[in-house]
Design a protein around this motif. Structure first.
Motif, mmCIF file in Angstrom:
data_model
loop_
_atom_site.group_PDB
_atom_site.id
_atom_site.type_symbol
_atom_site.label_atom_id
_atom_site.label_comp_id
_atom_site.label_asym_id
_atom_site.label_seq_id
_atom_site.Cartn_x
_atom_site.Cartn_y
_atom_site.Cartn_z
ATOM 1 N N PRO A 294 33.092 35.175 36.028
ATOM 2 C CA PRO A 294 34.010 34.922 34.846
ATOM 3 C C PRO A 294 33.712 35.688 33.534
ATOM 4 O O PRO A 294 32.178 36.508 33.757
ATOM 5 N N PRO A 295 34.409 36.195 32.543
ATOM 6 C CA PRO A 295 34.414 36.788 31.394
ATOM 7 C C PRO A 295 32.766 36.253 30.796
ATOM 8 O O PRO A 295 32.081 35.116 30.762
ATOM 9 N N LEU B 145 44.934 41.632 41.281
ATOM 10 C CA LEU B 145 43.457 41.476 41.601
ATOM 11 C C LEU B 145 43.552 40.134 42.297
ATOM 12 O O LEU B 145 43.876 39.302 41.060
ATOM 13 N N ASP B 146 42.505 40.180 43.727
ATOM 14 C CA ASP B 146 42.623 38.836 44.834
ATOM 15 C C ASP B 146 41.682 38.133 44.393
ATOM 16 O O ASP B 146 40.999 38.358 44.884
ATOM 17 N N THR B 147 41.304 38.383 43.223
ATOM 18 C CA THR B 147 40.152 37.694 42.790
ATOM 19 C C THR B 147 39.894 36.558 42.293
ATOM 20 O O THR B 147 40.861 36.309 40.905
ATOM 21 N N CYS B 148 38.933 35.510 41.228
ATOM 22 C CA CYS B 148 38.600 34.814 40.485
ATOM 23 C C CYS B 148 38.940 35.388 39.483
ATOM 24 O O CYS B 148 38.032 36.460 39.453
ATOM 25 N N TYR B 149 39.435 34.968 37.929
ATOM 26 C CA TYR B 149 38.966 35.264 36.649
ATOM 27 C C TYR B 149 39.441 36.696 36.272
ATOM 28 O O TYR B 149 39.734 37.771 35.520
ATOM 29 N N SER B 150 40.614 37.029 37.515
ATOM 30 C CA SER B 150 41.176 38.484 37.524
ATOM 31 C C SER B 150 42.647 38.419 36.093
ATOM 32 O O SER B 150 42.726 39.756 36.230
ATOM 33 N N GLY B 151 42.907 37.103 35.967
ATOM 34 C CA GLY B 151 43.573 37.503 34.084
ATOM 35 C C GLY B 151 43.300 37.983 33.208
ATOM 36 O O GLY B 151 43.824 38.669 32.414
ATOM 37 N N ALA B 152 41.258 38.199 33.271
ATOM 38 C CA ALA B 152 40.481 38.994 32.502
ATOM 39 C C ALA B 152 41.034 39.988 31.977
ATOM 40 O O ALA B 152 41.202 41.163 31.183
ATOM 41 N N ALA B 153 41.035 40.718 33.514
ATOM 42 C CA ALA B 153 41.085 42.685 33.685
ATOM 43 C C ALA B 153 42.582 43.111 33.214
ATOM 44 O O ALA B 153 42.522 44.066 32.444
ATOM 45 N N TYR B 154 43.614 41.961 32.850
ATOM 46 C CA TYR B 154 45.003 42.351 33.116
ATOM 47 C C TYR B 154 45.503 42.540 31.230
ATOM 48 O O TYR B 154 46.211 42.949 31.166
ATOM 49 N N ARG B 155 44.900 41.252 30.513
ATOM 50 C CA ARG B 155 44.546 41.740 29.176
ATOM 51 C C ARG B 155 44.322 42.647 28.978
ATOM 52 O O ARG B 155 44.803 43.031 26.975
ATOM 53 N N LYS B 156 43.560 43.945 29.613
ATOM 54 C CA LYS B 156 42.803 44.791 28.849
ATOM 55 C C LYS B 156 43.725 45.974 28.418
ATOM 56 O O LYS B 156 43.440 46.913 28.091
ATOM 57 N N VAL B 157 45.046 45.824 29.132
ATOM 58 C CA VAL B 157 46.035 46.618 29.012
ATOM 59 C C VAL B 157 46.953 46.522 28.470
ATOM 60 O O VAL B 157 47.663 45.523 28.643
ATOM 61 N N GLY C 243 50.461 45.700 26.821
ATOM 62 C CA GLY C 243 51.547 46.010 27.051
ATOM 63 C C GLY C 243 51.510 45.083 29.370
ATOM 64 O O GLY C 243 52.712 45.358 29.665
ATOM 65 N N PHE C 244 50.660 44.734 29.998
ATOM 66 C CA PHE C 244 50.874 45.020 31.579
ATOM 67 C C PHE C 244 51.479 43.419 30.808
ATOM 68 O O PHE C 244 51.593 43.396 32.339
ATOM 69 N N LEU C 245 51.286 42.796 31.034
ATOM 70 C CA LEU C 245 51.585 41.413 30.706
ATOM 71 C C LEU C 245 52.400 41.015 29.736
ATOM 72 O O LEU C 245 52.407 41.032 28.176
ATOM 73 N N ALA C 246 53.667 40.287 29.686
ATOM 74 C CA ALA C 246 54.780 39.787 28.391
ATOM 75 C C ALA C 246 54.086 39.605 27.662
ATOM 76 O O ALA C 246 52.291 38.071 28.555
ATOM 77 N N THR C 247 54.532 39.333 26.196
ATOM 78 C CA THR C 247 53.618 38.799 25.731
ATOM 79 C C THR C 247 53.616 36.484 25.971
ATOM 80 O O THR C 247 54.609 36.211 26.007
ATOM 81 N N GLY C 248 52.752 35.986 25.841
ATOM 82 C CA GLY C 248 52.198 35.101 25.895
ATOM 83 C C GLY C 248 52.266 33.814 27.636
ATOM 84 O O GLY C 248 52.232 33.261 27.806
ATOM 85 N N ALA C 249 52.341 35.909 28.492
ATOM 86 C CA ALA C 249 51.805 34.551 29.629
ATOM 87 C C ALA C 249 50.602 34.394 29.320
ATOM 88 O O ALA C 249 49.235 35.081 28.684
ATOM 89 N N LYS C 250 50.727 33.426 30.530
ATOM 90 C CA LYS C 250 48.812 33.555 30.559
ATOM 91 C C LYS C 250 48.559 33.024 31.983
ATOM 92 O O LYS C 250 49.350 32.897 33.022
ATOM 93 N N ASP C 251 46.772 33.164 32.650
ATOM 94 C CA ASP C 251 46.618 32.856 33.214
ATOM 95 C C ASP C 251 47.118 31.400 34.340
ATOM 96 O O ASP C 251 46.699 30.247 33.114
ATOM 97 N N LEU C 252 46.859 31.366 35.670
ATOM 98 C CA LEU C 252 47.257 30.328 36.441
ATOM 99 C C LEU C 252 45.977 29.621 36.141
ATOM 100 O O LEU C 252 45.254 30.015 36.505
ATOM 101 N N ARG C 253 45.732 27.975 36.161
ATOM 102 C CA ARG C 253 44.701 27.174 35.929
ATOM 103 C C ARG C 253 44.345 26.283 37.181
ATOM 104 O O ARG C 253 45.706 25.308 37.415
#
Length: 185
Positions: free
Chosen positions: A113-114, A161-173, A175-185
């Motif tokens: 987790p972050p 990234l096939d890991t728990c909490y990987s969405g946090a890594a994508y947020r750091k780049v 333009g990597f995720l479309a605006t408003g994209a969210k992690d699946l929970r």
């Protein structure tokens, strides 16, 4: 190699001259699967990470699949997948990938987790998990993944990234995720 594990495969070191506009784009991949961990109890080991990584690698090098040159695909499994080995290969890929090349990064492992600095970490084979603060010093940080993506410049990146909490890594780049994209929970 432990029973049931996949034999390791590692691509030879590749160096490429600066981008040549007459050269066709290349395809590179770093595929990592960590099911067994040096400092985790067996009850925390994963069941399918190495199998999934091997299947991804096999698909990538299949001419009817990804069509990657086998020498451009590095597979790191279990004991091979230390923090230093993963970071070294990421650095190498960032150095050799040219504009319009395709780079695939696939990592299957545990994720943390972050922390209080909003940093997520991928647990590598040699991550020390206790005390908890040591895990942040001996694992692959999302900052390293983001730095890798930025160093690739105009190369195209597919990161899985096939890991728990990987969405946090994508947020750091940016333009990597479309605006408003969210992690699946």
């Amino acid at each position: 190699a432990p029973a049931g594990s996949v034999p390791p495969a590692r691509a030879p070191s590749v160096s490429r001259a600066p981008a040549d506009p007459t050269q066709a784009p290349q395809k590179y991949a770093l595929v990592v699967g960590i099911a067994e961990f040096e400092r985790l109890d067996r009850s925390s080991w994963l069941h399918y990470s190495t199998r999934d990584a091997q299947l991804i690698r096999d698909y990538l090098v299949d001419p009817r699949g990804g069509g990657f040159a086998p020498g451009n695909v590095t597979l790191l499994l279990n004991q091979q997948a230390t923090r230093a080995a993963i970071e070294s290969e990421m650095d190498r890929l960032a150095d050799v990938a040219g504009p319009d090349d395709l780079v695939l990064l696939y990592i299957s492992s545990h994720g943390t987790p972050p922390n209080d600095r909003d940093t997520m970490h991928v647990v590598t084979y040699d991550t020390q998990v206790q005390p908890r603060e040591r895990s942040f010093l001996a694992s692959l940080s999302d900052d390293k993944v983001a730095g890798f993506a930025q160093r690739l410049g105009r190369a195209r990146l597919v990161a899985i990234l096939d890991t728990c909490y990987s969405g946090a890594a994508y947020r750091k780049v940016p333009g990597f995720l479309a605006t408003g994209a969210k992690d699946l929970r």
